[in-house]
Design a protein around this motif. Structure first.
Motif, PDB file in Angstrom:
ATOM      1  N   TYR A 115      -8.134  -2.606  -2.693  1.00 18.86           N
ATOM      2  CA  TYR A 115      -8.002  -1.675  -1.635  1.00 18.86           C
ATOM      3  C   TYR A 115      -8.595  -0.245  -2.251  1.00 18.86           C
ATOM      4  O   TYR A 115      -8.495   0.189  -3.245  1.00 18.86           O
ATOM      5  CB  TYR A 115      -6.576  -1.423  -1.500  1.00 18.86           C
ATOM      6  CG  TYR A 115      -5.905  -2.528  -1.053  1.00 18.86           C
ATOM      7  CD1 TYR A 115      -5.913  -2.840   0.340  1.00 18.86           C
ATOM      8  CD2 TYR A 115      -4.973  -3.295  -1.653  1.00 18.86           C
ATOM      9  CE1 TYR A 115      -5.339  -4.155   1.039  1.00 18.86           C
ATOM     10  CE2 TYR A 115      -4.393  -4.525  -1.356  1.00 18.86           C
ATOM     11  CZ  TYR A 115      -4.386  -4.710  -0.067  1.00 18.86           C
ATOM     12  OH  TYR A 115      -3.994  -5.881   0.596  1.00 18.86           O
ATOM     13  N   TRP A 116      -8.887   0.708  -1.036  1.00 17.25           N
ATOM     14  CA  TRP A 116      -9.316   1.915  -1.349  1.00 17.25           C
ATOM     15  C   TRP A 116      -8.016   2.889  -0.741  1.00 17.25           C
ATOM     16  O   TRP A 116      -7.469   2.417   0.205  1.00 17.25           O
ATOM     17  CB  TRP A 116     -10.414   2.437  -0.603  1.00 17.25           C
ATOM     18  CG  TRP A 116     -11.653   2.404  -1.338  1.00 17.25           C
ATOM     19  CD1 TRP A 116     -12.064   2.560  -2.402  1.00 17.25           C
ATOM     20  CD2 TRP A 116     -12.622   1.603  -0.589  1.00 17.25           C
ATOM     21  NE1 TRP A 116     -13.316   2.066  -2.547  1.00 17.25           N
ATOM     22  CE2 TRP A 116     -13.680   1.617  -1.490  1.00 17.25           C
ATOM     23  CE3 TRP A 116     -13.151   0.940   0.726  1.00 17.25           C
ATOM     24  CZ2 TRP A 116     -14.988   0.805  -1.144  1.00 17.25           C
ATOM     25  CZ3 TRP A 116     -14.167   0.194   1.055  1.00 17.25           C
ATOM     26  CH2 TRP A 116     -15.225   0.130   0.021  1.00 17.25           C
ATOM     27  N   TYR A 117      -7.656   3.954  -1.604  1.00 12.97           N
ATOM     28  CA  TYR A 117      -6.326   4.687  -1.067  1.00 12.97           C
ATOM     29  C   TYR A 117      -6.881   6.255  -1.032  1.00 12.97           C
ATOM     30  O   TYR A 117      -7.367   6.729  -1.714  1.00 12.97           O
ATOM     31  CB  TYR A 117      -5.312   4.703  -2.226  1.00 12.97           C
ATOM     32  CG  TYR A 117      -4.775   3.365  -2.249  1.00 12.97           C
ATOM     33  CD1 TYR A 117      -5.346   2.642  -3.536  1.00 12.97           C
ATOM     34  CD2 TYR A 117      -3.587   2.705  -1.473  1.00 12.97           C
ATOM     35  CE1 TYR A 117      -4.979   1.222  -3.685  1.00 12.97           C
ATOM     36  CE2 TYR A 117      -3.390   1.318  -1.966  1.00 12.97           C
ATOM     37  CZ  TYR A 117      -3.872   0.659  -3.090  1.00 12.97           C
ATOM     38  OH  TYR A 117      -3.507  -0.579  -3.274  1.00 12.97           O
ATOM     39  N   LEU A 118      -6.854   6.706   0.252  1.00  8.01           N
ATOM     40  CA  LEU A 118      -7.303   7.965   0.664  1.00  8.01           C
ATOM     41  C   LEU A 118      -6.399   8.892   1.133  1.00  8.01           C
ATOM     42  O   LEU A 118      -5.436   8.422   2.057  1.00  8.01           O
ATOM     43  CB  LEU A 118      -8.522   7.886   1.780  1.00  8.01           C
ATOM     44  CG  LEU A 118      -9.793   7.131   1.046  1.00  8.01           C
ATOM     45  CD1 LEU A 118      -9.665   5.535   1.770  1.00  8.01           C
ATOM     46  CD2 LEU A 118     -11.031   7.728   1.692  1.00  8.01           C
ATOM     47  N   ALA A 119      -6.117  10.052   0.864  1.00 12.53           N
ATOM     48  CA  ALA A 119      -5.331  11.267   1.334  1.00 12.53           C
ATOM     49  C   ALA A 119      -6.389  12.436   1.647  1.00 12.53           C
ATOM     50  O   ALA A 119      -6.913  12.897   0.783  1.00 12.53           O
ATOM     51  CB  ALA A 119      -4.344  11.195   0.064  1.00 12.53           C
ATOM     52  N   ALA A 120      -6.003  12.863   2.798  1.00 12.17           N
ATOM     53  CA  ALA A 120      -6.774  14.357   3.068  1.00 12.17           C
ATOM     54  C   ALA A 120      -5.378  15.180   3.440  1.00 12.17           C
ATOM     55  O   ALA A 120      -4.573  14.851   4.290  1.00 12.17           O
ATOM     56  CB  ALA A 120      -7.503  13.949   4.478  1.00 12.17           C
ATOM     57  N   ALA A 121      -5.814  16.412   3.116  1.00 10.56           N
ATOM     58  CA  ALA A 121      -4.706  17.583   3.072  1.00 10.56           C
ATOM     59  C   ALA A 121      -4.664  17.709   4.442  1.00 10.56           C
ATOM     60  O   ALA A 121      -5.716  18.202   5.260  1.00 10.56           O
ATOM     61  CB  ALA A 121      -5.127  18.866   2.260  1.00 10.56           C
ATOM     62  N   ASN A 130       0.716  -1.260  -0.050  1.00 10.82           N
ATOM     63  CA  ASN A 130       0.048   0.146  -0.058  1.00 10.82           C
ATOM     64  C   ASN A 130       0.843   1.282  -0.102  1.00 10.82           C
ATOM     65  O   ASN A 130       0.345   2.224  -0.658  1.00 10.82           O
ATOM     66  CB  ASN A 130      -0.769  -0.052   1.257  1.00 10.82           C
ATOM     67  CG  ASN A 130      -1.825  -1.184   1.143  1.00 10.82           C
ATOM     68  OD1 ASN A 130      -2.360  -1.584   2.167  1.00 10.82           O
ATOM     69  ND2 ASN A 130      -2.250  -1.524   0.136  1.00 10.82           N
ATOM     70  N   LYS A 131       2.018   1.185   0.654  1.00  9.91           N
ATOM     71  CA  LYS A 131       2.948   2.295   0.673  1.00  9.91           C
ATOM     72  C   LYS A 131       3.285   2.679  -0.615  1.00  9.91           C
ATOM     73  O   LYS A 131       3.640   3.881  -1.179  1.00  9.91           O
ATOM     74  CB  LYS A 131       3.897   2.160   1.770  1.00  9.91           C
ATOM     75  CG  LYS A 131       5.024   3.289   1.978  1.00  9.91           C
ATOM     76  CD  LYS A 131       6.167   2.829   2.863  1.00  9.91           C
ATOM     77  CE  LYS A 131       6.989   4.123   3.061  1.00  9.91           C
ATOM     78  NZ  LYS A 131       8.217   3.849   3.803  1.00  9.91           N
ATOM     79  N   GLN A 132       3.690   1.781  -1.306  1.00  8.99           N
ATOM     80  CA  GLN A 132       4.167   1.837  -2.746  1.00  8.99           C
ATOM     81  C   GLN A 132       3.364   2.446  -3.527  1.00  8.99           C
ATOM     82  O   GLN A 132       3.606   3.255  -4.496  1.00  8.99           O
ATOM     83  CB  GLN A 132       4.518   0.346  -3.521  1.00  8.99           C
ATOM     84  CG  GLN A 132       5.800  -0.001  -2.818  1.00  8.99           C
ATOM     85  CD  GLN A 132       7.139   0.847  -2.941  1.00  8.99           C
ATOM     86  OE1 GLN A 132       7.466   1.439  -3.891  1.00  8.99           O
ATOM     87  NE2 GLN A 132       7.776   1.039  -1.724  1.00  8.99           N
ATOM     88  N   LYS A 133       1.757   2.197  -3.384  1.00  4.99           N
ATOM     89  CA  LYS A 133       0.838   2.959  -4.214  1.00  4.99           C
ATOM     90  C   LYS A 133       0.818   4.195  -4.053  1.00  4.99           C
ATOM     91  O   LYS A 133       0.635   5.171  -4.932  1.00  4.99           O
ATOM     92  CB  LYS A 133      -0.477   2.158  -3.713  1.00  4.99           C
ATOM     93  CG  LYS A 133      -0.580   0.846  -4.408  1.00  4.99           C
ATOM     94  CD  LYS A 133      -0.908   0.767  -5.848  1.00  4.99           C
ATOM     95  CE  LYS A 133      -0.984  -0.671  -6.167  1.00  4.99           C
ATOM     96  NZ  LYS A 133      -0.993  -0.840  -7.667  1.00  4.99           N
ATOM     97  N   PHE A 134       1.138   4.552  -2.682  1.00  5.87           N
ATOM     98  CA  PHE A 134       1.151   6.096  -2.320  1.00  5.87           C
ATOM     99  C   PHE A 134       2.504   6.820  -3.148  1.00  5.87           C
ATOM    100  O   PHE A 134       2.342   7.932  -3.498  1.00  5.87           O
ATOM    101  CB  PHE A 134       1.178   6.442  -0.976  1.00  5.87           C
ATOM    102  CG  PHE A 134      -0.362   6.076  -0.328  1.00  5.87           C
ATOM    103  CD1 PHE A 134      -0.561   4.910   0.550  1.00  5.87           C
ATOM    104  CD2 PHE A 134      -1.501   7.170  -0.547  1.00  5.87           C
ATOM    105  CE1 PHE A 134      -1.818   4.865   1.007  1.00  5.87           C
ATOM    106  CE2 PHE A 134      -2.549   7.083  -0.094  1.00  5.87           C
ATOM    107  CZ  PHE A 134      -2.634   5.600   0.764  1.00  5.87           C
TER     108      PHE A 134
END
Length: 488
Positions: free
Chosen positions: A105-111, A81-85
């Motif tokens: 997987y879902w990958y979510l990022a919040a500012a 998962n880290k590599q995806k980011f």
């Protein structure tokens, strides 16, 4: 009927997926709110509590923080998962939230943003008062949701032909049982995100949803505690700054008042003392003339000693008056054209009596041709006389050297002696008012300790510099650099 069952399962799965995804978005935004301090200080240790709470959420496979320069501050979870980011292309202009998914997987990022009312006045904020400092990252697994969908599909296909109506009722009840607590939790999280009020939510629903609610409540408690600590720390700092400001202001005002009173006292007393001293000198000169007319030369030596001490006292008073004028900012320059040769000759004439008294010799080096200067001649003469007198005072049966040379737009004067010299510590203090380099010697030779202090002030007043160093002959050497011409 089979198509209907598949459609119903798809609708249920889609709705559940939407709710879980919405809940995941709320979780990552809550993590972003709790990660301000960690990203601001770039300390992974400050984020461990929040990351641990998020990692305990069901279906969370990875959680971490990304700095504004797109470098990982901390990551807990799957390396895949880290590599995806890492492979994701981050926008140049930060978005408030980013999300994407693959099959598993879902990958979510919040500012993570810093509000302008936080204790970060040294940072630069956007026009809306916000500063982007990084991203909070969370990856969610779809495995449990997929297993859940498959289970419903198998169950519904097994009983569709026998009890379609009952199955529909059971599914409807199951969906409500699953989604209602999620809706309630999601609504509470949305309200907390909008109002920035860290309120607790009601714990209900399945065990997983209850675990999410409990973790969320713990996170809200941590945020409330952090905010309270920040408020207390800010209040303490403001109180300390206010107290220190008051103390410094009082000390400054007291120092300014004391300095002003001292300057006024010196100026007033110098004027009051100079008038009677000048009268005494005048009367002594008058008495000397009367005695010469009466051929009473036996009293001349006594009167000369009185006159010499009176002149010395007048010089001290004049030095005090000059110092008071300098400190009060009332000392003025009077530039005029003058001859370098004449200034050097005048200084020699004035210090010749002192040379004889100490059995010293004076060597003068000057340019081959006379140089016209446009300076305050009286102050320059006083500078040279002060330096020469000081050299003579601390030199006995030695040699004093005075040199003058033109260096471009500057005239450089050097006064050196072969006397007792100065230590390195004395050189750092020799230009301080009332400083005596050698107390025992000063008691023998006299002086107020103002000569070099006034000399330095006069040099700086004429845009020059003065320095002191060890002379080759063993004594002290003073170097004065003055501009050849001052503006009129």
């Amino acid at each position: 009927m089979s198509c209907f069952s598949v459609l119903l399962v798809w609708m249920t799965t889609s709705h559940t997926s939407t709710m879980v995804f919405s809940n995941a978005q709320q979780v990552v935004r809550s993590l972003a709110n709790q990660s301000v301090l960690a990203l601001l200080t770039e300390s992974a240790e400050n984020a461990e509590n929040a990351l641990g709470q998020i990692s305990s959420f069901p279906d969370v496979t990875g959680v971490g923080l990304l700095t504004a320069s797109h470098e990982f501050l901390v990551w807990h979870g799957s390396e895949e998962n880290k590599q995806k980011f890492i492979q994701h292309t981050w926008p140049e202009v930060p978005d408030q939230s980013l999300n994407w998914q693959d099959q598993h997987y879902w990958y979510l990022a919040a500012a993570v943003v810093l509000e302008q009312n936080d204790n970060a006045a040294e940072l630069s904020f956007d026009s809306d008062g916000r500063q982007h400092i990084g991203y909070a990252l969370v990856s969610f697994s779809k495995e449990r949701l997929s297993d859940y969908s498959n289970s419903i599909m198998l169950a519904m296909l097994a009983v569709t032909t026998a009890a379609l109506l009952l199955l529909l009722l059971v599914i409807n009840h199951s969906v409500k049982k699953i989604t209602q607590p999620l809706n309630t939790l999601s609504k509470s999280m949305s309200e907390a995100d909008l109002t920035q009020q860290h309120q607790q939510v009601r714990v209900a629903g399945t065990s997983e949803i209850q675990q999410i609610a409990l973790s969320y409540n713990a996170m809200m408690s941590a945020l409330n505690e952090r905010d309270e600590q920040l408020r207390q720390h800010r209040n303490e700092l403001e109180a300390l700054v206010q107290i220190r400001t008051i103390e410094l202001t009082s000390a400054r005002d007291a120092a300014l008042t004391s300095s002003r009173h001292k300057s006024e006292f010196l100026a007033n007393m110098s004027h009051e003392l100079r008038t009677p001293i000048q009268s005494i000198i005048g009367y002594i000169d008058l008495v000397k003339e009367q005695l010469e007319l009466q051929n009473q030369f036996d009293l001349q030596d006594d009167l000369n000693r009185v006159l010499k001490n009176a002149d010395r006292l007048l010089q001290m008073i004049n030095s005090l008056l000059d110092l008071a004028k300098i400190e009060a900012g009332r000392m003025e320059l009077h530039p005029r054209d003058c001859s370098l040769y004449e200034l050097i000759q005048q200084s020699q004439d004035l210090i010749n009596p002192l040379l004889a008294g100490q059995q010293n010799s004076l060597t003068v080096q000057q340019p081959a041709q006379d140089q016209r200067l446009r300076l305050d001649a009286e102050k320059l003469l006083q500078i040279l006389v002060n330096l020469l007198s000081n050299a003579i005072k601390f030199t006995q049966q030695g040699e004093i050297q005075l040199s003058a040379e033109i260096d471009g737009r500057y005239c450089v004067f050097t006064v050196s002696d072969s006397g007792i010299g100065l230590t390195d510590q004395q050189m750092t203090q020799v230009f301080m008012p009332f400083y005596q380099a050698d107390g025992s010697q000063s008691r023998k030779t006299g002086g107020t300790g103002l000569g070099l202090a006034i000399t330095k002030q006069f040099v700086e007043l004429m845009s020059g510099t003065i320095e002191v160093r060890h002379a080759k002959a063993g004594g002290a050497e003073f170097i004065v650099r003055l501009p050849v011409a001052l503006p009129i």
